[in-house]
Design an enzyme around this catalytic site. Sequence first.
Site, PDB file in Angstrom:
ATOM      1  N   CYS A  99     -20.623  -5.251  39.275  1.00  0.00           N
ATOM      2  CA  CYS A  99     -20.540  -6.573  39.906  1.00  0.00           C
ATOM      3  C   CYS A  99     -21.712  -6.829  40.828  1.00  0.00           C
ATOM      4  O   CYS A  99     -22.519  -7.721  40.587  1.00  0.00           O
ATOM      5  CB  CYS A  99     -19.239  -6.662  40.686  1.00  0.00           C
ATOM      6  SG  CYS A  99     -17.843  -6.115  39.709  1.00  0.00           S
ATOM      7  N   THR A 129     -17.848 -23.711  33.591  1.00  0.00           N
ATOM      8  CA  THR A 129     -16.514 -24.285  33.333  1.00  0.00           C
ATOM      9  C   THR A 129     -16.651 -25.701  32.752  1.00  0.00           C
ATOM     10  O   THR A 129     -15.987 -26.048  31.765  1.00  0.00           O
ATOM     11  CB  THR A 129     -15.679 -24.301  34.632  1.00  0.00           C
ATOM     12  OG1 THR A 129     -15.759 -22.995  35.210  1.00  0.00           O
ATOM     13  CG2 THR A 129     -14.224 -24.639  34.362  1.00  0.00           C
ATOM     14  N   LYS A 137     -18.069 -17.003  43.910  1.00  0.00           N
ATOM     15  CA  LYS A 137     -18.028 -15.612  43.417  1.00  0.00           C
ATOM     16  C   LYS A 137     -19.414 -14.964  43.491  1.00  0.00           C
ATOM     17  O   LYS A 137     -19.576 -13.830  43.957  1.00  0.00           O
ATOM     18  CB  LYS A 137     -17.522 -15.614  41.959  1.00  0.00           C
ATOM     19  CG  LYS A 137     -17.632 -14.290  41.251  1.00  0.00           C
ATOM     20  CD  LYS A 137     -16.663 -13.297  41.810  1.00  0.00           C
ATOM     21  CE  LYS A 137     -16.909 -11.906  41.271  1.00  0.00           C
ATOM     22  NZ  LYS A 137     -16.007 -10.930  41.841  1.00  0.00           N
ATOM     23  N   ARG A 186     -19.916   3.672  35.986  1.00  0.00           N
ATOM     24  CA  ARG A 186     -20.650   2.515  35.454  1.00  0.00           C
ATOM     25  C   ARG A 186     -21.781   2.082  36.384  1.00  0.00           C
ATOM     26  O   ARG A 186     -21.576   1.891  37.560  1.00  0.00           O
ATOM     27  CB  ARG A 186     -19.691   1.333  35.241  1.00  0.00           C
ATOM     28  CG  ARG A 186     -18.699   1.583  34.127  1.00  0.00           C
ATOM     29  CD  ARG A 186     -17.764   0.425  33.971  1.00  0.00           C
ATOM     30  NE  ARG A 186     -17.036   0.140  35.205  1.00  0.00           N
ATOM     31  CZ  ARG A 186     -16.418  -1.024  35.441  1.00  0.00           C
ATOM     32  NH1 ARG A 186     -16.455  -1.979  34.555  1.00  0.00           N
ATOM     33  NH2 ARG A 186     -15.757  -1.199  36.561  1.00  0.00           N
ATOM     34  N   TYR A 219     -11.333  -4.417  32.772  1.00  0.00           N
ATOM     35  CA  TYR A 219     -11.059  -3.972  34.142  1.00  0.00           C
ATOM     36  C   TYR A 219     -10.328  -5.009  34.994  1.00  0.00           C
ATOM     37  O   TYR A 219      -9.667  -4.664  35.955  1.00  0.00           O
ATOM     38  CB  TYR A 219     -12.366  -3.563  34.832  1.00  0.00           C
ATOM     39  CG  TYR A 219     -12.689  -2.114  34.577  1.00  0.00           C
ATOM     40  CD1 TYR A 219     -12.289  -1.134  35.472  1.00  0.00           C
ATOM     41  CD2 TYR A 219     -13.345  -1.711  33.409  1.00  0.00           C
ATOM     42  CE1 TYR A 219     -12.553   0.193  35.243  1.00  0.00           C
ATOM     43  CE2 TYR A 219     -13.612  -0.376  33.164  1.00  0.00           C
ATOM     44  CZ  TYR A 219     -13.212   0.582  34.093  1.00  0.00           C
ATOM     45  OH  TYR A 219     -13.455   1.899  33.846  1.00  0.00           O
ATOM     46  N   VAL A 260     -11.032  -8.431  43.302  1.00  0.00           N
ATOM     47  CA  VAL A 260     -10.416  -7.122  43.573  1.00  0.00           C
ATOM     48  C   VAL A 260     -11.444  -5.996  43.628  1.00  0.00           C
ATOM     49  O   VAL A 260     -12.449  -6.024  42.924  1.00  0.00           O
ATOM     50  CB  VAL A 260      -9.330  -6.780  42.520  1.00  0.00           C
ATOM     51  CG1 VAL A 260      -8.143  -7.700  42.685  1.00  0.00           C
ATOM     52  CG2 VAL A 260      -9.893  -6.855  41.117  1.00  0.00           C
ATOM     53  N   GLY A 274     -24.393   0.344  42.761  1.00  0.00           N
ATOM     54  CA  GLY A 274     -23.918   0.472  41.381  1.00  0.00           C
ATOM     55  C   GLY A 274     -22.708  -0.388  41.118  1.00  0.00           C
ATOM     56  O   GLY A 274     -22.383  -1.280  41.900  1.00  0.00           O
ATOM     57  N   ARG A 313     -23.039  -9.270  49.796  1.00  0.00           N
ATOM     58  CA  ARG A 313     -22.868  -7.820  50.013  1.00  0.00           C
ATOM     59  C   ARG A 313     -24.122  -7.063  49.566  1.00  0.00           C
ATOM     60  O   ARG A 313     -24.567  -6.140  50.235  1.00  0.00           O
ATOM     61  CB  ARG A 313     -21.627  -7.324  49.255  1.00  0.00           C
ATOM     62  CG  ARG A 313     -21.165  -5.948  49.713  1.00  0.00           C
ATOM     63  CD  ARG A 313     -19.701  -5.753  49.445  1.00  0.00           C
ATOM     64  NE  ARG A 313     -19.265  -4.372  49.570  1.00  0.00           N
ATOM     65  CZ  ARG A 313     -18.905  -3.789  50.720  1.00  0.00           C
ATOM     66  NH1 ARG A 313     -18.936  -4.477  51.832  1.00  0.00           N
ATOM     67  NH2 ARG A 313     -18.507  -2.537  50.733  1.00  0.00           N
TER      68      ARG A 313
END
Length: 396
Positions: A250, A118, A196, A319, A5, A145, A247, A203
Amino acid sequence: MGLGYIGLPTAIIAAKHGVEIVGVDINPKVVEMTNSGHLHIIEPGMEEMLKEVIGKGKFKAYTSPQMSDAYFIVVPTPFKNGHKPDISYVESATRMVLPLLKEGDLYVIESTSPVGTTEQMAELIYSSRPELKGKMYIAYCPERVLPGNVIYELVHNDRVIGGIDEASTQKAKEFYAQFVQGTLHSTNSKTAEMCKLTENSCRDSQIAFANELSIICDKAGINVWELIELANKHPRVNILQPGCGVGGHCIAVDPYFISAEFPDEARMIAMAREVNNGKAEWCATKVENAILRFGKEKGRKPVVALMGLAFKPNIDDLRESPSMQIARTIIKQCADTEILVVEPNIKEHQEFTLTEYREAYNCADIAVFLTAHSPFRELEWSDEKVILDFCGIFKR
Ligand code: SAJ
């Protein structure tokens, strides 16, 4: 590395901006479909762009990596038992490119990853290729995105880029500057990883607040939609919308990456997950109770319409959808009731027989609004029906 995606749209957009792209996916079907110009993911406008870059010879997919100058790891990071993050795909993609790495190469992880991944991958690379130590550029750059709006957001969103050292940050910024018009913000890799996770956890917590309010208001006999609209008139209050849960791949996943690693500290973040998961169960129970009450009052079984399966409005992506979870629970718990399932954005589904939304609504004794698709807003409120509006179609 990874044509899912995020990886596939990123590859296509970069190729469109003139970067020569080798797309790698371990799934041969994905590679075959991609090379024949067919999109295996759902994203408006993306297939035309794929055809264009393939036609121009800027993009080709393979099942194994080819010698390149920059490698991007864009594979899934699901969770294992106990909601612990599973970085095995990041590790295996890294191992695949190890033999190809050379001096001056750039290696970037985009996959949502636990803090420290990383640096861990840098150690992995340098332990098997010690001659490259200090001679490569290694960075983390998460994507932001919104599914459904990827073509615009991949180019226009700001991005956070964190290298394991300053030279790595700089090199990664030079790469992204080729197609990103938003600002590229520099930091270190751990901050970029945490950034991230923070965005999606923020949210999730804000939605949990709205969902908790909706349950309180239901008990108190207050219209939650009106309440939120009024509270949001305050210059420093901005409450999100309640729904039937959270849902997607993420927001319902990433907060666990923080709470699994910091179980004693991440109390609110963990609680938000519980509240949002609990909202779907609460909705299912409400529907079951409404079905029982209807039977007792009318002496017959109701016809029930479940309106919307997608995980959010106006998309066809199912999903991790709480609406799907609720639909499955109702169908299982109320096996002897006629249940009409509606999802206007998909034609057919393996598990459910789908009914056209107006027909289902007209036939229903109990109409349950699970996903706030725009066409549902054209339907008229009916006092003849029991309406369970979990996503604010009528805001009544
Ligand atoms: N939702 C509500 N109420 C709201 C807003 C959303 O219940 O007021 C629900 C939606 O119905 C859905 C879920 O939340 O079930 C998530 O939807 P979303 O639109 O908030 O987010 P996603 O999962 O489509 O994309 C998110 C975005 N992250 C943020 O907004 C912080 C996106 O920018 C990320 O790139 C994406 O996650 C990702 O890939 O991480």
